[in-house]
Scaffold this motif. Structure first.
Motif, PDB file in Angstrom:
ATOM      1  N   ILE A 132       0.871  -1.180   0.000  1.00 60.66           N
ATOM      2  CA  ILE A 132       0.000   0.000   0.000  1.00 60.66           C
ATOM      3  C   ILE A 132       0.905   1.226   0.000  1.00 60.66           C
ATOM      4  N   VAL A 133       1.007   1.863  -1.144  1.00 60.87           N
ATOM      5  CA  VAL A 133       1.954   2.968  -1.312  1.00 60.87           C
ATOM      6  C   VAL A 133       1.207   4.237  -1.708  1.00 60.87           C
ATOM      7  N   PRO A 134       1.781   5.406  -1.401  1.00 63.19           N
ATOM      8  CA  PRO A 134       1.152   6.679  -1.778  1.00 63.19           C
ATOM      9  C   PRO A 134       0.987   6.804  -3.284  1.00 63.19           C
ATOM     10  N   GLY A 135      -0.115   7.437  -3.656  1.00 58.78           N
ATOM     11  CA  GLY A 135      -0.409   7.669  -5.067  1.00 58.78           C
ATOM     12  C   GLY A 135      -1.362   6.663  -5.667  1.00 58.78           C
ATOM     13  N   THR A 136      -1.637   5.567  -4.949  1.00 57.65           N
ATOM     14  CA  THR A 136      -2.477   4.513  -5.491  1.00 57.65           C
ATOM     15  C   THR A 136      -3.931   4.666  -5.036  1.00 57.65           C
ATOM     16  N   ILE A 137      -4.786   3.877  -5.658  1.00 61.33           N
ATOM     17  CA  ILE A 137      -6.198   3.813  -5.277  1.00 61.33           C
ATOM     18  C   ILE A 137      -6.437   2.430  -4.686  1.00 61.33           C
ATOM     19  N   LEU A 138      -6.988   2.387  -3.488  1.00 63.73           N
ATOM     20  CA  LEU A 138      -7.107   1.157  -2.726  1.00 63.73           C
ATOM     21  C   LEU A 138      -8.556   0.663  -2.720  1.00 63.73           C
ATOM     22  N   PRO A 139      -8.830  -0.502  -3.347  1.00 63.05           N
ATOM     23  CA  PRO A 139     -10.184  -1.070  -3.261  1.00 63.05           C
ATOM     24  C   PRO A 139     -10.416  -1.701  -1.893  1.00 63.05           C
ATOM     25  N   TYR A 140     -11.668  -1.697  -1.456  1.00 62.78           N
ATOM     26  CA  TYR A 140     -11.976  -2.283  -0.153  1.00 62.78           C
ATOM     27  C   TYR A 140     -13.387  -2.849  -0.163  1.00 62.78           C
ATOM     28  N   LYS A 141     -13.671  -3.648   0.845  1.00 61.34           N
ATOM     29  CA  LYS A 141     -15.016  -4.192   1.060  1.00 61.34           C
ATOM     30  C   LYS A 141     -15.403  -3.939   2.520  1.00 61.34           C
ATOM     31  N   VAL A 142     -16.627  -3.427   2.719  1.00 59.42           N
ATOM     32  CA  VAL A 142     -17.167  -3.220   4.056  1.00 59.42           C
ATOM     33  C   VAL A 142     -18.157  -4.334   4.368  1.00 59.42           C
ATOM     34  N   LYS A 143     -17.963  -4.981   5.498  1.00 60.92           N
ATOM     35  CA  LYS A 143     -18.896  -6.005   5.972  1.00 60.92           C
ATOM     36  C   LYS A 143     -19.491  -5.539   7.300  1.00 60.92           C
ATOM     37  N   VAL A 144     -20.820  -5.606   7.399  1.00 59.58           N
ATOM     38  CA  VAL A 144     -21.512  -5.142   8.604  1.00 59.58           C
ATOM     39  C   VAL A 144     -22.453  -6.231   9.092  1.00 59.58           C
ATOM     40  N   ASP A 145     -22.394  -6.538  10.391  1.00 56.03           N
ATOM     41  CA  ASP A 145     -23.335  -7.444  11.054  1.00 56.03           C
ATOM     42  C   ASP A 145     -24.172  -6.627  12.032  1.00 56.03           C
ATOM     43  N   LEU A 146     -25.497  -6.591  11.799  1.00 54.31           N
ATOM     44  CA  LEU A 146     -26.408  -5.903  12.713  1.00 54.31           C
ATOM     45  C   LEU A 146     -27.169  -6.948  13.517  1.00 54.31           C
ATOM     46  N   ILE A 147     -27.097  -6.852  14.828  1.00 53.60           N
ATOM     47  CA  ILE A 147     -27.825  -7.762  15.709  1.00 53.60           C
ATOM     48  C   ILE A 147     -29.039  -7.017  16.251  1.00 53.60           C
ATOM     49  N   VAL A 148     -30.233  -7.516  15.908  1.00 52.84           N
ATOM     50  CA  VAL A 148     -31.483  -6.893  16.336  1.00 52.84           C
ATOM     51  C   VAL A 148     -32.257  -7.870  17.216  1.00 52.84           C
ATOM     52  N   ASP A 149     -33.088  -7.326  18.093  1.00 48.90           N
ATOM     53  CA  ASP A 149     -33.894  -8.144  19.002  1.00 48.90           C
ATOM     54  C   ASP A 149     -35.367  -7.930  18.665  1.00 48.90           C
ATOM     55  N   VAL A 150     -35.977  -8.941  18.050  1.00 52.57           N
ATOM     56  CA  VAL A 150     -37.364  -8.842  17.604  1.00 52.57           C
ATOM     57  C   VAL A 150     -38.269  -9.597  18.571  1.00 52.57           C
ATOM     58  N   PRO A 151     -39.345  -8.962  19.070  1.00 52.90           N
ATOM     59  CA  PRO A 151     -40.276  -9.673  19.947  1.00 52.90           C
ATOM     60  C   PRO A 151     -40.797 -10.944  19.283  1.00 52.90           C
ATOM     61  N   VAL A 152     -41.022 -11.974  20.086  1.00 52.60           N
ATOM     62  CA  VAL A 152     -41.505 -13.285  19.657  1.00 52.60           C
ATOM     63  C   VAL A 152     -40.417 -14.066  18.918  1.00 52.60           C
ATOM     64  N   ILE A 153     -39.761 -13.416  17.941  1.00 51.59           N
ATOM     65  CA  ILE A 153     -38.745 -14.111  17.140  1.00 51.59           C
ATOM     66  C   ILE A 153     -37.445 -14.250  17.904  1.00 51.59           C
ATOM     67  N   GLY A 154     -36.991 -13.181  18.586  1.00 50.60           N
ATOM     68  CA  GLY A 154     -35.731 -13.203  19.311  1.00 50.60           C
ATOM     69  C   GLY A 154     -34.641 -12.445  18.571  1.00 50.60           C
ATOM     70  N   LYS A 155     -33.387 -12.713  18.912  1.00 52.11           N
ATOM     71  CA  LYS A 155     -32.257 -12.003  18.309  1.00 52.11           C
ATOM     72  C   LYS A 155     -31.957 -12.553  16.910  1.00 52.11           C
ATOM     73  N   LEU A 156     -31.720 -11.596  15.987  1.00 51.96           N
ATOM     74  CA  LEU A 156     -31.371 -11.948  14.612  1.00 51.96           C
ATOM     75  C   LEU A 156     -30.118 -11.177  14.213  1.00 51.96           C
ATOM     76  N   THR A 157     -29.320 -11.759  13.327  1.00 49.75           N
ATOM     77  CA  THR A 157     -28.137 -11.090  12.788  1.00 49.75           C
ATOM     78  C   THR A 157     -28.341 -10.831  11.303  1.00 49.75           C
ATOM     79  N   LEU A 158     -28.273  -9.561  10.912  1.00 53.72           N
ATOM     80  CA  LEU A 158     -28.427  -9.165   9.520  1.00 53.72           C
ATOM     81  C   LEU A 158     -27.040  -8.904   8.935  1.00 53.72           C
ATOM     82  N   LEU A 159     -26.693  -9.610   7.870  1.00 51.83           N
ATOM     83  CA  LEU A 159     -25.374  -9.522   7.255  1.00 51.83           C
ATOM     84  C   LEU A 159     -25.462  -8.741   5.952  1.00 51.83           C
ATOM     85  N   ILE A 160     -24.636  -7.702   5.810  1.00 55.88           N
ATOM     86  CA  ILE A 160     -24.615  -6.895   4.582  1.00 55.88           C
ATOM     87  C   ILE A 160     -23.180  -6.521   4.263  1.00 55.88           C
TER      88      ILE A 160
END
Length: 314
Positions: A132-160
Motif C-alpha cells: 500500500i503505497v502513496p499515489g495509489t487507489i485502494l479497493p476495499y469491502k465493508v462487511k456489517v453485522d447488525l444484531i437486532v432483538d425482535v419480539p416473539v422471534i428473538g435475536k437476529l443477525t443481519l449480514l450486509i
C-alpha cells in the motif's frame, strides 16, 4: 357420608375448577385473546441495506468514512439494535474493524438510516502492508453485522456488505523552474516564480489555492496565499506562474551569490488546496535543498535539476 365418597367429591371439584370454574374461564379468556392478537399481529424479520459509503473528510494523513445502513422494521413495535460489528478489508486483509454496542432503536413500521463512522490512518496501513503505497487507489469491502432483538422471534443477525475504493494520497513534488524578474530594486523586487508540480497520484488534482513560503539560503524572503484554478493531471507535471515580491536588502548575501553565479540554496514549503474525485484535500508541498544561479535571458539552455534566475528587465 362414608369415606369412600370423599375422593369422588374432590375429583368432581377439581374437574369443575379446570373446566368451568373461575380460573378455567380466565385461562380460556387469556388464550382466546392471545390467539386473536397472534392473528392480527404478525412479527416479521427486519431487513438491512448498505445504502452508501461517504468520504466525510480526507487529508494527507487519514480518511474518514461514513457507512450508511438503511434498516427497515416491518413490526408494530420498536426493535432495538443490540450491536453493530463492522469490518473493512482489502483482498482479505483487515484494514479496520470495530463494534458499536447499543446502537439505538428502529421505530415501528419505519425505515431509518444508521451511520457508522470509520477512520483509516494511512501510516498504519502502509506500516501493516508494504504494497500500500502513496499515489495509489485502494479497493476495499465493508462487511456489517447488525444484531437486532425482535419480539416473539428473538435475536437476529443481519449480514450486509458493499465494495468501494479510497485514494492513498501522494504529496506532489514541487520545484522552482526559474525566477523571472519583472522589476528589480534594492527596496522591492517584483518577480514571477515558475513552479513545477509533479502529481504522482492516480487521480487528477483540481487546484483551488496555493499557500507557500520561500527561503534563500537561511533567510525567509516571504510567501503568499493565492487562488488558482488549474487541473494538475494525474501522473503528469504542471507548470504554475506565481507573482512574488521581495526586498533584496533583506536577503543578505544569498541574492548576491545567486547573481554572481555562485549559486544559493532555496527552500519552498506550503500546501495546496485541491479537489479530487474523492473530495477536497489539503496536501503539503515541500522542496528543501534546491539550488538557484543567475541565468542571462539570452541563454536558452535549461537544467531541470538546477533552476535558474531569469532576468527579464530591471
Amino acid at each position: 357420608m362414608s369415606s369412600s365418597d370423599k375422593p369422588k367429591a374432590e375429583e368432581k371439584c377439581t374437574k369443575e375448577t379446570e373446566d368451568g370454574g373461575f380460573f378455567g374461564k380466565v385461562k380460556g379468556f387469556i388464550n382466546d385473546i392471545g390467539d386473536k392478537i397472534e392473528d392480527k399481529v404478525k412479527f416479521g424479520k427486519p431487513s438491512a441495506d448498505l445504502a452508501a459509503i461517504h468520504i466525510s473528510k480526507i487529508s494527507f494523513k487519514q480518511v474518514d468514512l461514513i457507512v450508511d445502513v438503511l434498516v427497515t422494521n416491518p413490526n408494530p413495535v420498536p426493535i432495538p439494535l443490540v450491536d453493530i460489528n463492522y469490518l473493512i478489508e482489502n483482498n482479505g486483509r483487515k484494514l479496520a474493524s470495530g463494534m458499536i454496542p447499543d446502537a439505538g432503536t428502529i421505530h415501528a413500521r419505519s425505515s431509518e438510516t444508521v451511520k457508522i463512522p470509520v477512520t483509516l490512518v494511512y501510516y498504519d496501513l502502509k506500516k501493516a502492508y508494504a504494497d500500500i503505497v502513496p499515489g495509489t487507489i485502494l479497493p476495499y469491502k465493508v462487511k456489517v453485522d447488525l444484531i437486532v432483538d425482535v419480539p416473539v422471534i428473538g435475536k437476529l443477525t443481519l449480514l450486509i456488505e458493499k465494495c468501494g475504493e479510497i485514494p492513498v494520497p501522494y504529496r506532489p513534488d514541487v520545484r522552482i523552474e526559474k525566477i523571472e524578474f519583472e522589476k528589480f530594486s534594492f527596496k522591492e523586487t517584483v518577480t514571477i516564480l515558475h513552479l513545477k508540480l509533479d502529481n504522482k497520484n492516480e487521480f487528477d488534482l483540481g487546484l483551488n489555492q496555493l499557500e507557500y513560503m520561500i527561503w534563500l539560503g537561511d533567510v525567509s524572503i516571504g510567501g503568499a496565499k493565492l487562488a488558482k484554478n488549474v487541473t494538475i493531471v494525474k501522473n503528469d507535471v504542471s507548470e504554475l506562474d506565481i507573482p512574488f515580491n521581495f526586498r533584496p536588502k533583506d536577503c543578505g548575501s544569498a541574492i548576491w551569490d545567486m547573481i554572481r553565479g555562485k549559486g544559493t540554496g532555496y527552500s519552498i514549503k506550503g500546501n495546496i488546496d485541491v479537489d479530487t474525485p474523492y473530495g477536497n484535500m489539503k496536501l503539503p508541498i515541500e522542496k528543501v535543498g534546491g539550488t538557484t544561479t543567475f541565468k542571462n535571458s539570452k541563454d536558452d539552455r535549461e537544467d531541470d535539476n538546477n533552476p535558474k534566475v531569469h532576468l527579464s528587465r530591471f
